[in-house]
Design a protein around this motif. Structure first.
Motif, mmCIF file in Angstrom:
data_model
loop_
_atom_site.group_PDB
_atom_site.id
_atom_site.type_symbol
_atom_site.label_atom_id
_atom_site.label_comp_id
_atom_site.label_asym_id
_atom_site.label_seq_id
_atom_site.Cartn_x
_atom_site.Cartn_y
_atom_site.Cartn_z
ATOM 1 N N LYS A 1 52.671 34.633 35.688
ATOM 2 C CA LYS A 1 52.270 35.131 37.007
ATOM 3 C C LYS A 1 52.353 36.648 37.074
ATOM 4 O O LYS A 1 51.436 37.318 37.545
ATOM 5 C CB LYS A 1 53.150 34.508 38.097
ATOM 6 C CG LYS A 1 52.828 33.061 38.378
ATOM 7 C CD LYS A 1 53.820 32.419 39.315
ATOM 8 C CE LYS A 1 53.707 32.937 40.711
ATOM 9 N NZ LYS A 1 54.562 32.185 41.671
ATOM 10 N N ALA A 2 53.446 37.208 36.578
ATOM 11 C CA ALA A 2 53.610 38.660 36.610
ATOM 12 C C ALA A 2 52.551 39.346 35.751
ATOM 13 O O ALA A 2 51.984 40.366 36.145
ATOM 14 C CB ALA A 2 55.012 39.040 36.131
ATOM 15 N N GLY A 3 52.263 38.787 34.591
ATOM 16 C CA GLY A 3 51.265 39.381 33.703
ATOM 17 C C GLY A 3 49.873 39.347 34.282
ATOM 18 O O GLY A 3 49.132 40.341 34.245
ATOM 19 N N ILE A 4 49.498 38.215 34.857
ATOM 20 C CA ILE A 4 48.151 38.080 35.429
ATOM 21 C C ILE A 4 48.013 38.957 36.669
ATOM 22 O O ILE A 4 47.036 39.685 36.821
ATOM 23 C CB ILE A 4 47.834 36.606 35.729
ATOM 24 C CG1 ILE A 4 47.602 35.850 34.417
ATOM 25 C CG2 ILE A 4 46.612 36.483 36.643
ATOM 26 C CD1 ILE A 4 47.413 34.364 34.577
ATOM 27 N N LEU A 5 48.999 38.888 37.560
ATOM 28 C CA LEU A 5 48.897 39.678 38.793
ATOM 29 C C LEU A 5 49.005 41.168 38.514
ATOM 30 O O LEU A 5 48.366 41.977 39.185
ATOM 31 C CB LEU A 5 49.956 39.218 39.797
ATOM 32 C CG LEU A 5 49.775 37.790 40.314
ATOM 33 C CD1 LEU A 5 50.944 37.390 41.210
ATOM 34 C CD2 LEU A 5 48.461 37.632 41.051
ATOM 35 N N GLY A 6 49.800 41.551 37.518
ATOM 36 C CA GLY A 6 49.929 42.960 37.176
ATOM 37 C C GLY A 6 48.701 43.514 36.482
ATOM 38 O O GLY A 6 48.329 44.666 36.675
ATOM 39 N N GLY B 1 45.367 39.966 41.037
ATOM 40 C CA GLY B 1 44.788 38.784 41.675
ATOM 41 C C GLY B 1 43.782 38.181 40.727
ATOM 42 O O GLY B 1 43.434 38.760 39.705
ATOM 43 N N LEU B 2 43.325 37.008 41.030
ATOM 44 C CA LEU B 2 42.355 36.372 40.153
ATOM 45 C C LEU B 2 41.509 35.380 40.927
ATOM 46 O O LEU B 2 41.884 34.913 41.987
ATOM 47 C CB LEU B 2 43.040 35.679 38.974
ATOM 48 C CG LEU B 2 44.074 34.612 39.312
ATOM 49 C CD1 LEU B 2 43.479 33.230 39.167
ATOM 50 C CD2 LEU B 2 45.248 34.753 38.392
ATOM 51 N N ASP B 3 40.364 35.081 40.347
ATOM 52 C CA ASP B 3 39.443 34.109 40.916
ATOM 53 C C ASP B 3 39.758 32.755 40.296
ATOM 54 O O ASP B 3 39.877 32.634 39.073
ATOM 55 C CB ASP B 3 38.004 34.522 40.590
ATOM 56 C CG ASP B 3 36.967 33.645 41.252
ATOM 57 O OD1 ASP B 3 37.326 32.584 41.780
ATOM 58 O OD2 ASP B 3 35.788 34.044 41.244
ATOM 59 N N VAL B 4 39.927 31.732 41.097
ATOM 60 C CA VAL B 4 40.276 30.400 40.608
ATOM 61 C C VAL B 4 39.240 29.889 39.610
ATOM 62 O O VAL B 4 39.565 29.136 38.696
ATOM 63 C CB VAL B 4 40.436 29.422 41.799
ATOM 64 C CG1 VAL B 4 40.669 28.009 41.311
ATOM 65 C CG2 VAL B 4 41.589 29.862 42.680
ATOM 66 N N THR B 5 38.012 30.343 39.728
ATOM 67 C CA THR B 5 36.949 29.937 38.806
ATOM 68 C C THR B 5 37.338 30.245 37.365
ATOM 69 O O THR B 5 37.024 29.501 36.449
ATOM 70 C CB THR B 5 35.642 30.679 39.141
ATOM 71 O OG1 THR B 5 35.356 30.501 40.517
ATOM 72 C CG2 THR B 5 34.498 30.181 38.292
ATOM 73 N N TYR B 6 38.024 31.356 37.146
ATOM 74 C CA TYR B 6 38.369 31.802 35.808
ATOM 75 C C TYR B 6 39.834 31.568 35.453
ATOM 76 O O TYR B 6 40.317 32.084 34.454
ATOM 77 C CB TYR B 6 38.036 33.290 35.652
ATOM 78 C CG TYR B 6 36.601 33.577 35.967
ATOM 79 C CD1 TYR B 6 35.577 33.142 35.126
ATOM 80 C CD2 TYR B 6 36.245 34.254 37.125
ATOM 81 C CE1 TYR B 6 34.253 33.383 35.418
ATOM 82 C CE2 TYR B 6 34.912 34.504 37.424
ATOM 83 C CZ TYR B 6 33.924 34.068 36.568
ATOM 84 O OH TYR B 6 32.615 34.309 36.860
ATOM 85 N N LEU B 7 40.548 30.799 36.262
ATOM 86 C CA LEU B 7 41.971 30.579 36.040
ATOM 87 C C LEU B 7 42.242 30.029 34.645
ATOM 88 O O LEU B 7 43.159 30.485 33.952
ATOM 89 C CB LEU B 7 42.543 29.639 37.102
ATOM 90 C CG LEU B 7 44.029 29.317 36.993
ATOM 91 C CD1 LEU B 7 44.861 30.594 37.055
ATOM 92 C CD2 LEU B 7 44.435 28.353 38.091
ATOM 93 N N GLY B 8 41.453 29.059 34.194
ATOM 94 C CA GLY B 8 41.637 28.493 32.855
ATOM 95 C C GLY B 8 41.522 29.539 31.768
ATOM 96 O O GLY B 8 42.300 29.552 30.808
ATOM 97 N N ALA B 9 40.569 30.453 31.913
ATOM 98 C CA ALA B 9 40.394 31.513 30.917
ATOM 99 C C ALA B 9 41.585 32.471 30.916
ATOM 100 O O ALA B 9 42.040 32.904 29.855
ATOM 101 C CB ALA B 9 39.100 32.277 31.183
#
Length: 142
Positions: free
Chosen positions: A87-92, A96-104
């Motif tokens: 979570k820290a790595g993605i949000l940092g 934020g992120l788009d759920v469409t690309y969450l798997g990627a």
């Protein structure tokens, strides 16, 4: 929120080695069974909390950890650390992120996590993966 199944392989001394994370459409038993079968091998020992959807995982040795029986913070210490770091790595990185690309996003994080001890091989393996990946039209990527 999107449910995510987190699988973490540990060494004999209980240190994390490999991780897989998959977004799930729901938390129903059939969905979890299918995902567990895709991410683990037959005969694997699967430790979970006592969530009811985990109860029928075929061909796997299942060990459910009930919250009142053990301290779940200690039992799942590395899983919680992995989730927190992800979570820290993605949000940092992406703010934020788009759920469409969450798997990627999760695949990228697991790729880095699983190869964290292979620093000298990382660039060559990435180039190799890119060279051997099938071509995709830009419409599929965007």
């Amino acid at each position: 929120q999107t449910p995510i199944l987190v699988a973490l392989a540990v060494t004999e001394d209980q240190h994390p080695r490999f991780a897989k994370m998959r977004p799930l459409p729901n938390l129903e038993g059939d969905t979890i069974q299918t995902t567990v079968q895709q991410t683990t091998t037959k005969g694997s020992t699967v430790q979970t909390d006592a969530f009811p959807s985990y109860q029928s995982i075929p061909d796997r040795q299942h060990q459910a950890q009930k919250a009142y029986a053990v301290d779940l913070r200690e039992a799942f210490k590395w899983v919680h650390t992995l989730i927190s770091n992800t979570k820290a790595g993605i949000l940092g990185t992406y703010h934020g992120l788009d759920v469409t690309y969450l798997g990627a996003y999760l695949d990228e994080y697991c790729y880095r996590f699983n190869r964290r001890f292979w620093h000298n091989q990382l660039f060559g393996r990435l180039v190799n993966a890119c060279v051997h990946a099938p071509p995709k039209p830009i419409a599929e990527i965007c």
